[in-house]
Enzyme design. Structure first.
Site, PDB file in Angstrom:
ATOM      1  N   ARG A 233     -14.472  92.901 -49.686  1.00 33.18           N
ATOM      2  CA  ARG A 233     -13.589  91.981 -50.408  1.00 33.18           C
ATOM      3  C   ARG A 233     -14.409  91.223 -51.446  1.00 33.18           C
ATOM      4  O   ARG A 233     -15.607  90.983 -51.253  1.00 33.18           O
ATOM      5  CB  ARG A 233     -12.956  90.965 -49.441  1.00 33.18           C
ATOM      6  CG  ARG A 233     -11.819  91.540 -48.607  1.00 33.18           C
ATOM      7  CD  ARG A 233     -10.559  91.793 -49.442  1.00 33.18           C
ATOM      8  NE  ARG A 233      -9.464  92.355 -48.666  1.00 33.18           N
ATOM      9  CZ  ARG A 233      -9.159  93.657 -48.628  1.00 33.18           C
ATOM     10  NH1 ARG A 233      -9.862  94.539 -49.293  1.00 33.18           N
ATOM     11  NH2 ARG A 233      -8.117  94.081 -47.929  1.00 33.18           N
ATOM     12  N   HIS A 281     -10.124  98.190 -57.422  1.00 34.77           N
ATOM     13  CA  HIS A 281      -9.656  98.151 -56.026  1.00 34.77           C
ATOM     14  C   HIS A 281      -8.929  99.460 -55.647  1.00 34.77           C
ATOM     15  O   HIS A 281      -7.755  99.455 -55.264  1.00 34.77           O
ATOM     16  CB  HIS A 281      -8.737  96.950 -55.775  1.00 34.77           C
ATOM     17  CG  HIS A 281      -8.665  96.579 -54.315  1.00 34.77           C
ATOM     18  ND1 HIS A 281      -8.575  95.292 -53.872  1.00 34.77           N
ATOM     19  CD2 HIS A 281      -8.679  97.347 -53.191  1.00 34.77           C
ATOM     20  CE1 HIS A 281      -8.521  95.275 -52.549  1.00 34.77           C
ATOM     21  NE2 HIS A 281      -8.577  96.526 -52.118  1.00 34.77           N
TER      22      HIS A 281
HETATM   23  P1  NDP Z   1     -12.667  96.890 -38.658  1.00 38.36           P
HETATM   24  O1  NDP Z   1     -12.052  95.639 -38.141  1.00 38.36           O
HETATM   25  O2  NDP Z   1     -12.402  98.168 -37.942  1.00 38.36           O
HETATM   26  O3  NDP Z   1     -14.268  96.726 -38.715  1.00 38.36           O
HETATM   27  C1  NDP Z   1     -14.918  95.550 -39.093  1.00 38.36           C
HETATM   28  C2  NDP Z   1     -16.404  95.666 -38.755  1.00 38.36           C
HETATM   29  O4  NDP Z   1     -17.079  94.518 -39.258  1.00 38.36           O
HETATM   30  C3  NDP Z   1     -16.670  95.714 -37.244  1.00 38.36           C
HETATM   31  O5  NDP Z   1     -17.687  96.634 -36.951  1.00 38.36           O
HETATM   32  C4  NDP Z   1     -17.144  94.305 -36.934  1.00 38.36           C
HETATM   33  O6  NDP Z   1     -18.022  94.206 -35.841  1.00 38.36           O
HETATM   34  C5  NDP Z   1     -17.879  93.951 -38.209  1.00 38.36           C
HETATM   35  N1  NDP Z   1     -17.970  92.497 -38.394  1.00 38.36           N
HETATM   36  C6  NDP Z   1     -16.957  91.606 -38.604  1.00 38.36           C
HETATM   37  N2  NDP Z   1     -17.440  90.358 -38.706  1.00 38.36           N
HETATM   38  C7  NDP Z   1     -18.788  90.462 -38.553  1.00 38.36           C
HETATM   39  C8  NDP Z   1     -19.837  89.521 -38.549  1.00 38.36           C
HETATM   40  N3  NDP Z   1     -19.614  88.220 -38.711  1.00 38.36           N
HETATM   41  N4  NDP Z   1     -21.097  89.980 -38.375  1.00 38.36           N
HETATM   42  C9  NDP Z   1     -21.332  91.303 -38.179  1.00 38.36           C
HETATM   43  N5  NDP Z   1     -20.373  92.244 -38.181  1.00 38.36           N
HETATM   44  C10 NDP Z   1     -19.126  91.831 -38.357  1.00 38.36           C
HETATM   45  O7  NDP Z   1     -12.233  97.007 -40.184  1.00 38.36           O
HETATM   46  P2  NDP Z   1     -12.061  98.313 -41.104  1.00 38.36           P
HETATM   47  O8  NDP Z   1     -13.287  99.146 -40.961  1.00 38.36           O
HETATM   48  O9  NDP Z   1     -10.754  98.946 -40.868  1.00 38.36           O
HETATM   49  O10 NDP Z   1     -11.988  97.634 -42.567  1.00 38.36           O
HETATM   50  C11 NDP Z   1     -13.049  96.843 -43.056  1.00 38.36           C
HETATM   51  C12 NDP Z   1     -12.663  96.158 -44.349  1.00 38.36           C
HETATM   52  O11 NDP Z   1     -12.655  97.081 -45.431  1.00 38.36           O
HETATM   53  C13 NDP Z   1     -11.244  95.565 -44.401  1.00 38.36           C
HETATM   54  O12 NDP Z   1     -11.169  94.329 -43.727  1.00 38.36           O
HETATM   55  C14 NDP Z   1     -11.015  95.413 -45.893  1.00 38.36           C
HETATM   56  O13 NDP Z   1     -11.481  94.162 -46.322  1.00 38.36           O
HETATM   57  C15 NDP Z   1     -11.897  96.503 -46.493  1.00 38.36           C
HETATM   58  N6  NDP Z   1     -11.092  97.558 -47.141  1.00 38.36           N
HETATM   59  C16 NDP Z   1     -11.231  97.779 -48.483  1.00 38.36           C
HETATM   60  C17 NDP Z   1     -10.500  98.752 -49.126  1.00 38.36           C
HETATM   61  C18 NDP Z   1     -10.684  99.031 -50.580  1.00 38.36           C
HETATM   62  O14 NDP Z   1      -9.937  99.811 -51.168  1.00 38.36           O
HETATM   63  N7  NDP Z   1     -11.676  98.458 -51.232  1.00 38.36           N
HETATM   64  C19 NDP Z   1      -9.523  99.581 -48.397  1.00 38.36           C
HETATM   65  C20 NDP Z   1      -9.477  99.308 -46.986  1.00 38.36           C
HETATM   66  C21 NDP Z   1     -10.224  98.313 -46.391  1.00 38.36           C
HETATM   67  P3  NDP Z   1     -17.506  94.517 -34.330  1.00 38.36           P
HETATM   68  O15 NDP Z   1     -17.152  95.983 -34.335  1.00 38.36           O
HETATM   69  O16 NDP Z   1     -18.675  94.232 -33.478  1.00 38.36           O
HETATM   70  O17 NDP Z   1     -16.306  93.660 -34.104  1.00 38.36           O
END
Ligand code: NDP
Length: 318
Positions: A233, A281
């Site tokens: 983001r 995006h």
């Molecule tokens: P998930 O919820 O499956 O994965 C998020 C990951 O981030 C998890 O591994 C989580 O750790 C980790 N995480 C979250 N907070 C922290 C932190 N504070 N410190 C360390 N690790 C952290 O999300 P998705 O993979 O489905 O999507 C990720 C993001 O991609 C979306 O939220 C969106 O913003 C972005 N996105 C962008 C798109 C684009 O076109 N540019 C399209 C789709 C998504 P844990 O597993 O341990 O909880």
């Protein structure tokens, strides 16, 4: 069962047609045109893409909200959003495969120094050796891609990059185990991953903890000349810190797909920066057929009292 689709995207009609085709028993109403004579108390579920503030709160008996997108910050940033409501984020194969294609392509572009060759072409410069002296140009197994976020999208990209031959490291909050991917967990292990990362991919969700994570302090922990791919983001990135890191040579370049303000304002310095590649995006988009199959099955799961995959943990915010 009454479902309201709130989307300000032009594609709302396409989504509505597909939902009606896949589950004709749902009473689907597209906001705002088809909801004017609807009793707000009769609405069971909302499907949302960037709903205007207060739009979801107007339906008092909603059981859950389904996001058209993987991120849910477009829903939770509404100050009137009822905090108790379950949110199901989008998890679907088309979105995951799209992100895989984009991230692998951008990592290869960075590895092959394509942005620099394009700059050279614009200036009619023939200088082949920017990847190293002739015959020593690194192959992918000498390059480490580090991924911030090893969730649905990050872990899939990690596997694809590994299968292509890159060295791959990934960082998440909790410990992950993936064959051929070095997994780092929590704040204490972040620096170790960054120190060996040549190409950094951000796939974190936007939360209070992750906002501004791509800042000067993090850039200083990367090896000199690392490359940034931000597909998480715009709020993850401290924009002026990126410009400074590119100008000092700490970072060699950046591909940015997401921005604090979208569309990126015409006068924004990123547009013309020679070391920045801007995409609007588009890294990955929910695909209509597979996305609707997911929405319909999630609504039916909620209805049966089950929890579908991808329900946001309110404590964690993602
Ligand atoms: P998930 O919820 O499956 O994965 C998020 C990951 O981030 C998890 O591994 C989580 O750790 C980790 N995480 C979250 N907070 C922290 C932190 N504070 N410190 C360390 N690790 C952290 O999300 P998705 O993979 O489905 O999507 C990720 C993001 O991609 C979306 O939220 C969106 O913003 C972005 N996105 C962008 C798109 C684009 O076109 N540019 C399209 C789709 C998504 P844990 O597993 O341990 O909880």
């Amino acid at each position: 069962m009454t479902v309201v689709l709130i989307s300000r995207a032009e594609s709302a009609a396409t989504w509505a047609a597909e939902i009606r085709g896949q589950d004709p028993e749902l009473d689907l109403r597209v906001w705002p045109d088809e909801t004017r004579d609807l009793d707000p108390a009769a609405v069971d579920f909302v499907i949302a893409a960037k709903p205007p503030p207060g739009a979801i709160a107007a339906y008092p008996n909603v059981k859950a909200v389904l996001s058209l997108w993987a991120g849910v910050d477009h829903i939770t940033s509404d100050p009137e959003f009822p905090a108790h409501l379950p949110i199901a984020r989008m998890v679907e194969e088309g979105l995951t495969r799209g992100m895989r294609e984009f991230v692998v392509a951008q990592a290869l572009n960075a590895h092959l120094k394509m942005p620099e060759y394009i700059r050279q072409q614009n200036e009619r410069v023939w200088r082949p050796e920017i990847r190293g002296p002739h015959g020593t140009e690194p192959l992918v197994d000498e390059v480490t891609v580090g991924i911030l976020g090893l969730g649905v999208l990050g872990s899939d990209c990690a596997a694809a990059l590994r299968d292509f031959g890159f060295q791959v490291a990934g960082w998440a909050k909790s410990r992950k185990r993936m064959d051929g991917v070095d997994c780092y967990a929590g704040d204490a292990e972040r620096a170790a991953m960054l120190a060996r990362t040549d190409i950094l991919v951000n796939l974190l969700p936007r939360t209070a903890e992750t906002e501004n994570v791509l800042n000067a302090g993090l850039f200083a922990e990367l090896p000199e000349g690392a490359y940034l791919i931000n597909v998480g983001r715009g709020e993850h990135l401290v924009e002026e810190d990126l410009i400074a890191a590119l100008e000092s040579g700490r970072l060699a370049g950046a591909t940015l797909d997401v921005f604090r303000t979208e569309p990126l304002p015409q006068d924004h310095p990123f547009w013309a920066h020679p070391k920045i590649t801007v995409t609007p995006h588009v890294a990955s988009i929910t695909r209509v057929k597979t996305g609707v199959a997911r929405l319909v099955s999630a609504i039916r799961a909620f209805e049966r009292g089950e929890t579908p995959e991808g329900v946001v943990d309110p404590e964690k915010g993602y």
